[in-house]
Design an enzyme around this catalytic site. Structure first.
Site: not given
Ligand code: BMP
Length: 226
Positions: A66, A183
């Protein structure tokens, strides 16, 4: 379609952890890409990433730092990420065009790296600042040739907005599973990929978890076509 977020927990060896998860899900028809970000890279740097990305073969390989800096610095980081084997990188769009996004976009164009802009995030605080400027950020990034956008699965109205403004850009949507989004909901709203991390990587059987999520995605899209 799934982009798998490989965020190793602390006190694991990130290379072993990522390779082990990837070996269990590689070849799944729903797996479109992998995303490696700050948790892994801050812990161990970039050198180990190459072997994981080699295992990922022709999947999309997204670096999620980011980036939010001046253009000259983002170019240096992008160059390092490309050398490590990433073919796409996530940047924050809020840094603006001149002297930041424009320079990153120039570099990316000439080196074949796909740029993905964060224009809305999955946590509630995104509404406070970022979401107020989503449309302008999308327009700026589109005019610079960005390949895609991050928009949240947790607020599908934001995905719909981005899809309306950017009919042919890719949309990647995080927030599925661990953060509460179901999903398939983001795909139904117009996303191309759902970014999924913990719901797969922390499951007792990651392959089985991916099967289940892919099946839910399929059903959601099927109900859309009815
Ligand atoms: P998880 O499914 O375990 O919550 O992971 C989500 C992933 O997406 C993480 O790598 C996080 O950094 C990224 N992410 C997020 O959760 N929200 C955003 O708005 C942007 C992201 O990149």
């Amino acid at each position: 379609m799934i982009v798998l977020a490989l965020d190793p927990p602390p006190s694991t060896d990130p290379e072993r952890w990522c390779r082990s998860i990837l070996s269990r899900v590689f070849g799944h028809p729903a797996l479109a890409g992998v995303k490696i970000g700050l948790p892994a890279i801050v812990a161990r740097g970039l050198s180990w990433v190459q072997s994981v990305l080699r295992d990922a073969r022709d999947l999309l390989k997204v670096a999620d730092l980011k980036l939010a800096d001046v253009g000259a610095i983002m170019r240096i980081v992008l160059e390092n990420l490309a050398s490590a084997g990433f073919d796409a990188a996530i940047l924050h769009a809020f840094v603006g065009r001149e002297g930041a996004l424009d320079e990153a976009a120039d570099w990316a164009k000439s080196h074949g790296v796909k740029l993905i802009a964060v224009v809305s995030m999955s946590h509630p605080g995104s509404r406070q600042f970022i979401d107020r400027h989503t449309s302008e950020m999308v327009e700026t990034c589109l005019s610079l040739g960005f390949w895609g956008f991050v928009a949240p699965a947790t607020r599908v109205d934001m995905i719909k907005l981005v899809r309306k403004l950017a009919p042919s850009a890719k949309i990647l949507s995080p927030g599925v599973g661990a953060q509460g989004a179901r999903p398939g909901d983001a795909l139904r709203a117009g996303a191309d990929y759902e970014i999924v991390g913990r719901a797969i990587t922390r499951a007792p059987d990651p392959r089985e978890a991916m099967n289940r999520i892919a099946e839910e995605q399929r059903r959601a899209l099927e109900s859309l076509n009815r």
